[in-house]
Design a protein around this motif. Structure first.
Motif, PDB file in Angstrom:
ATOM      1  N   ARG A 298       0.826  -1.208   0.000  1.00 56.08           N
ATOM      2  CA  ARG A 298       0.000   0.000   0.000  1.00 56.08           C
ATOM      3  C   ARG A 298       0.861   1.259   0.000  1.00 56.08           C
ATOM      4  O   ARG A 298       0.608   2.206  -0.754  1.00 56.08           O
ATOM      5  CB  ARG A 298      -0.900  -0.025   1.235  1.00 56.08           C
ATOM      6  CG  ARG A 298      -1.898   1.116   1.311  1.00 56.08           C
ATOM      7  CD  ARG A 298      -2.658   1.067   2.622  1.00 56.08           C
ATOM      8  NE  ARG A 298      -3.647   2.123   2.692  1.00 56.08           N
ATOM      9  CZ  ARG A 298      -4.022   2.727   3.822  1.00 56.08           C
ATOM     10  NH1 ARG A 298      -3.484   2.373   4.970  1.00 56.08           N
ATOM     11  NH2 ARG A 298      -4.926   3.683   3.791  1.00 56.08           N
ATOM     12  N   ALA A 302       1.030   4.177  -2.963  1.00 52.10           N
ATOM     13  CA  ALA A 302       0.691   5.565  -2.636  1.00 52.10           C
ATOM     14  C   ALA A 302       1.872   6.501  -2.850  1.00 52.10           C
ATOM     15  O   ALA A 302       1.697   7.649  -3.286  1.00 52.10           O
ATOM     16  CB  ALA A 302       0.209   5.655  -1.184  1.00 52.10           C
ATOM     17  N   VAL A 314      -4.988   1.684  -3.174  1.00 50.36           N
ATOM     18  CA  VAL A 314      -4.424   1.986  -1.858  1.00 50.36           C
ATOM     19  C   VAL A 314      -5.447   1.715  -0.754  1.00 50.36           C
ATOM     20  O   VAL A 314      -5.132   1.099   0.281  1.00 50.36           O
ATOM     21  CB  VAL A 314      -3.940   3.451  -1.803  1.00 50.36           C
ATOM     22  CG1 VAL A 314      -3.676   3.887  -0.363  1.00 50.36           C
ATOM     23  CG2 VAL A 314      -2.674   3.613  -2.636  1.00 50.36           C
ATOM     24  N   ASP A 318      -5.957  -1.097   2.296  1.00 48.57           N
ATOM     25  CA  ASP A 318      -6.259  -0.722   3.674  1.00 48.57           C
ATOM     26  C   ASP A 318      -7.320  -1.660   4.242  1.00 48.57           C
ATOM     27  O   ASP A 318      -7.237  -2.094   5.396  1.00 48.57           O
ATOM     28  CB  ASP A 318      -6.756   0.722   3.725  1.00 48.57           C
ATOM     29  CG  ASP A 318      -7.073   1.169   5.153  1.00 48.57           C
ATOM     30  OD1 ASP A 318      -6.297   0.829   6.064  1.00 48.57           O
ATOM     31  OD2 ASP A 318      -8.090   1.861   5.345  1.00 48.57           O
ATOM     32  N   TYR A 378       4.261   8.370   2.783  1.00 46.33           N
ATOM     33  CA  TYR A 378       3.685   7.088   2.357  1.00 46.33           C
ATOM     34  C   TYR A 378       4.759   5.997   2.300  1.00 46.33           C
ATOM     35  O   TYR A 378       4.547   4.879   2.772  1.00 46.33           O
ATOM     36  CB  TYR A 378       3.033   7.221   0.980  1.00 46.33           C
ATOM     37  CG  TYR A 378       1.860   8.181   0.913  1.00 46.33           C
ATOM     38  CD1 TYR A 378       0.980   8.327   1.976  1.00 46.33           C
ATOM     39  CD2 TYR A 378       1.629   8.939  -0.236  1.00 46.33           C
ATOM     40  CE1 TYR A 378      -0.100   9.194   1.905  1.00 46.33           C
ATOM     41  CE2 TYR A 378       0.555   9.813  -0.325  1.00 46.33           C
ATOM     42  CZ  TYR A 378      -0.306   9.943   0.753  1.00 46.33           C
ATOM     43  OH  TYR A 378      -1.362  10.801   0.673  1.00 46.33           O
TER      44      TYR A 378
END
Length: 418
Positions: A298, A302, A314, A318, A378
């Motif tokens: 992720r 990002a 992304v 999550d 990120y």
């Protein structure tokens, strides 16, 4: 005791538990994911927002183990959900009406403190209603209704903002808080086994250990807490940063946050439906691994792309990571602490330690964003999760023991490990 606990449950209490989780999704966090986007469009900087989140995390971290012990001892678990929901809603309305220092810092501090009791109270209530044997499946069911409630709430907020502006948000918050309170009172208190609710399904009459001794003396609980602390250090600020980033770019904090959060909630619904099968087929340890590995991927996605379309993969990840962790954590704690009578205080202690990671991460994320932009934050926070994977493999048999019952769960990692 467990089969008797399950058999005497009425449909009313189970339906009420589902409705509670559906509306609690919106009522337990106040402004929740909308806070950062709302304040960012009112001129609040990423660093200041990080400090607010850190303050809330520290206060919640201090309160959580105390509330966990309170839940273990309390015979009024329903009220430990009702009172915080009312106070959290009041604090959120205060912030919306006047987003100044007093309302933001004061309201979010109050939300963090009183909100810390809701998680342990809900888990204790669930365990007391369905018993140890059915707890794993019921946690997944709770999460399904929780995320479904989030999706409906996000859609409601999106359209209410278009139609009524801020007044629409206020109306929805009052409605969901009232529905949550009614759902709690629809649960029959006579059907809550308070001994089972604290992890004493197999009570032999001997005095239970103190809260501190069971926490310090449990290798599995300590390793679980450390793994989650690292994971949440990486994961906690990611959705907040995405909400800030695109709210500023697009100038529509509530609608933008509704979309970004809605994608992750839909993903979490899928994970809640899949979790019982995954646990039964591959074991709880394998579910942890899938969840932990989702975060580095992720963060890399990002950090590599800046278009709005990036929020879809992304935020789906999550849902995989945070969604499965949210289901696996109370199940692991219940297995580790079964028979101790300290389930709620033990789960609260794990939440406290993971809160340390989440709280520290918010300031670090704000600092990283100030010096290198959102992309740097990120990459760094996604990369931290690699250490969580390492920590988990160091003691996965203690963190996620297989459940030996007629469900037939297997431990895929143990089978694969020589």
């Amino acid at each position: 005791m467990q089969s008797a606990s399950r058999s005497r449950l009425t449909n009313r209490s189970l339906v009420a538990l589902a409705v509670l989780n559906f509306f609690l999704a919106d009522a337990r966090d106040g402004l929740g994911p909308f806070l950062d986007g709302f304040l960012a469009t009112h001129g609040w900087s990423p660093m200041t927002l990080g400090l607010i989140a850190t303050l809330g995390g520290i206060l919640g971290m201090i309160a959580t183990p105390l509330f966990g012990a309170w839940v273990d001892a309390s015979l009024r678990k329903r009220m430990l959900i009702v009172i915080p929901v009312v106070l959290v809603t009041a604090a959120a309305l205060w912030t919306l009406a006047s987003p100044d220092n007093a309302s933001v810092f004061g309201g979010q501090s109050a939300t963090a403190i009183v909100g810390a009791v809701i998680g342990p109270a809900l888990m204790g209530l669930t365990l007391g209603l369905v018993g140890e044997r059915h707890f794993s499946r019921q946690v997944s069911t709770n999460e399904f209704w929780n995320h479904a409630g989030n999706v409906v709430s996000l859609a409601g907020i999106y359209f209410a903002t278009i139609a009524f502006g801020l007044n629409g948000i206020i109306g929805l918050m009052v409605l969901t808080a009232a529905a949550t309170v009614l759902a709690v009172f629809a649960i029959d208190p006579a059907q809550i086994d308070h001994q089972v609710a604290r992890g004493l399904a197999h009570d032999d009459g001997a005095p239970g250990p103190s809260g501190y001794s069971v926490l310090v003396g449990s290798k599995g609980l300590i390793l679980l807490a450390v793994t989650l602390m690292i994971f949440h250090f990486g994961n906690a600020p990611m959705s907040r940063l995405i909400a800030q980033d695109f709210s500023i770019q697009l100038g529509t904090p509530f609608r933008t946050t509704a979309i970004t959060t809605g994608v992750s909630q839909l993903s979490m619904i899928v994970m809640a439906l899949a979790a019982p099968f995954l646990i039964r087929r591959f074991g709880l340890a394998s579910v942890f691994v899938i969840a932990l590995l989702a975060l580095p991927i992720r963060g890399a996605i990002a950090g590599s792309f800046s278009s709005f379309a990036v929020i879809f993969p992304v935020q789906i990840l999550d849902g995989v990571g945070a969604g499965l962790i949210g289901i696996a954590t109370p199940i692991a704690a219940e297995r580790i602490l079964s028979g101790t009578g300290r389930f709620n205080v033990g789960l609260a202690a794990v939440m406290t330690v993971q809160g340390i990671g989440a709280s520290l991460s918010n300031v670090v994320a704000g600092w990283l964003t100030n010096i290198g932009g959102y992309g740097l934050a990120y990459w760094v926070h996604g990369g931290v999760a690699v250490f969580a994977v390492v920590a988990f493999f160091a003691g996965y048999k203690s963190i996620a023991p297989a459940q030996k019952n007629d469900i037939g769960e297997v431990d895929a990692l143990a089978v694969a490990t020589p």
